[in-house]
Design an enzyme around this catalytic site. Structure first.
Site, short mmCIF file in Angstrom:
data_model
loop_
_atom_site.label_atom_id
_atom_site.label_comp_id
_atom_site.label_asym_id
_atom_site.label_seq_id
_atom_site.Cartn_x
_atom_site.Cartn_y
_atom_site.Cartn_z
N SER A 195 0.49 -1.23 -0.12
CA SER A 195 -0.14 -0.11 -0.43
C SER A 195 0.79 1.25 0.35
CB SER A 195 -1.16 -0.02 0.63
OG SER A 195 -2.11 -0.83 1.60
N SER B 262 -5.78 0.34 -2.06
CA SER B 262 -4.14 0.03 -1.21
C SER B 262 -3.25 2.16 -1.06
CB SER B 262 -3.57 -0.77 -2.79
OG SER B 262 -3.92 -2.28 -2.81
N THR B 263 -3.67 2.74 -2.14
CA THR B 263 -3.18 3.59 -2.23
C THR B 263 -3.86 5.12 -1.71
OG1 THR B 263 -3.85 4.57 -4.47
CG2 THR B 263 -1.58 2.72 -4.20
N SER B 264 -5.31 5.01 -1.36
CA SER B 264 -6.29 6.04 -1.54
C SER B 264 -6.40 5.88 0.34
CB SER B 264 -7.11 5.55 -1.43
OG SER B 264 -7.93 6.81 -1.43
N CYS C 129 -4.73 -0.24 8.97
CA CYS C 129 -4.46 -0.56 7.50
C CYS C 129 -2.59 -2.03 7.96
CB CYS C 129 -3.69 0.20 6.67
SG CYS C 129 -2.81 -0.61 4.72
N MET D 89 -4.36 -7.33 1.85
CA MET D 89 -4.18 -6.36 2.29
C MET D 89 -3.02 -7.50 4.22
SD MET D 89 -7.12 -7.44 1.19
CE MET D 89 -8.87 -7.05 1.71
#
Length: 394
Positions: free
Chosen positions: A19, A67-69, A104, A314
């Site tokens: 991530s 994954s990037t927000s 996360c 995740m």
């Protein structure tokens, strides 16, 4: 109309595991964002470029995937025995909300390194060379995480030869221990059963393992929902009907776990629970082109994140997989061949991952003391992020 100058907020852009996210020191945020509420949410949404009806986050630092927000806020520990408080926000891409309901696991790998860089860890606890043990309090789920961060010549070591499927380049290995990983919202198995019946309108009745470990997760068999467990993103994320069915299963699981009171609430709780489907080992070609052999894995797992199939896995869901695999009778244990185990290697869309957990049956219930896995992390950029003030005005 007069327009205000943009706010300039200190920030660090980091990769953690598979991530990426924007990291903030709580003390560096505007005063109104140092407390939870609409202003903080509006700030993070605008930083990432959300809500974006185009789904691209072009006018922000998000990269148009769950994954990037992501956003992380760290602060000096508020309780004894810890170095840092870690708060995670999953920022919706196309909607105006930030989900604070879970952790996360991938970005957890970057928390220890950022805490050291930001001066949030007592220098007296840091070795000149070796592993620095950073004690992290995960504020979303009220749990402890211990990160072992490599230090070389007094600095965080970010480069190395540790390879992680789903990340193109090698880096330094960071070991994470999720202590007492049962999620803070309830028992390890909310119903007290290892397998539940989910009645999903339009889908049918499914057997499911509902577990609170790392992050609340709903596990179903891949075969029961028409999949093999070897699927890659394009097989699912381009199928609107499939996504709707999977969301219906997830929502029913959330209801049965007691995370929501009615199905309508699931739309405002997209980060948790996760939905994953499992299958026995099979050979397949990962998204990188790498061949994964059935003999090299214990089971197959595919997981949904924010309404889409995740490109890898995740970190928190990996904790749930390790925990469920360690407990005979769950669907995850069944897919892995049954029996007791302390570690499992599973196949995901980008390759494989090994995670470990130890389970004990005490006083009529299962408990897990900790789950362990290795990730990597590094700083991608540091400096200031600019935010239009107009976006923050109520």
């Amino acid at each position: 109309m007069a327009y205000l100058a943009q706010l300039r907020v200190p920030a660090t852009y980091m990769r953690g595991g598979t991530s990426k996210g924007i990291f903030f020191n709580l003390a560096d945020l505007p005063a109104a964002a140092q407390q939870p509420g609409p202003f903080r949410d509006a700030l993070l949404l605008r930083v990432l470029g959300s809500p974006d009806p185009y789904g691209k986050q072009i006018d922000g630092l998000g990269n148009a995937s769950s994954s990037t927000s992501k956003a992380v806020i760290l602060a000096k520990a508020s309780r004894s025995g810890f170095d840092v408080d870690y708060l995670f926000g999953q920022v919706s891409i196309d909607k105006a909300f930030v989900d604070w309901s879970g952790n996360c696991g991938n970005l957890s790998a970057a928390v220890g390194a950022f805490a050291i860089h930001a001066g949030l860890v007592d220098p007296a606890r840091l070795p000149s060379n070796g592993l620095a043990e950073v004690r992290i309090w995960q504020a979303n789920i009220q749990k402890a995480i211990i990160a072992k961060v490599p230090i070389t010549d007094g600095q965080v070591q970010e480069t190395g030869d540790f390879e992680l499927d789903g990340v193109t380049f090698p880096a330094a290995e960071i070991e994470l221990a999720f202590v007492d990983p049962a999620d803070g919202e309830g028992a390890l198995f909310p119903s007290g059963r290892l397998v539940d019946q989910l009645e999903v309108p339009g889908v049918g009745t499914l057997e499911a393992t509902l577990i609170n470990a790392g992050i609340p997760t709903v596990f179903v068999r891949a075969g029961d929902i028409g999949y093999s467990g070897t699927e890659l993103q394009e097989a699912i994320n381009t199928d609107a009907e499939a996504l709707a069915r999977l969301e219906a299963i997830r929502a029913q699981g959330a209801l049965q776990m007691g995370l929501i009171q009615n199905l309508a609430e699931a739309a405002q709780r997209q980060h948790t629970p996760k939905l994953a489907f499992v299958a026995p080992p099979a050979s397949y070609q990962a998204s990188s082109g790498k061949q994964v052999a059935a003999a090299d894995i214990d089971l197959l797992v595919r997981a949904m994140s924010m309404g889409k199939l995740h490109h890898a896995m995740m970190g928190t869901a990996a904790v749930a997989i390790a925990t469920a695999a360690a407990i005979p009778g769950t669907l995850v244990s069944e897919a892995a061949g049954g029996g007791e185990r302390q570690a499992v290697r599973f196949g995901h869309p980008s390759g494989t991952l090994r995670v470990g957990a130890g389970a004990q049956y005490l006083d009529g219930q299962w408990t897990v003391t900790q789950a362990v896995m290795s990730r990597s992390a590094r700083i991608l950029m540091e400096g200031w992020v600019r935010v239009p003030q107009e976006a923050l005005e109520a």
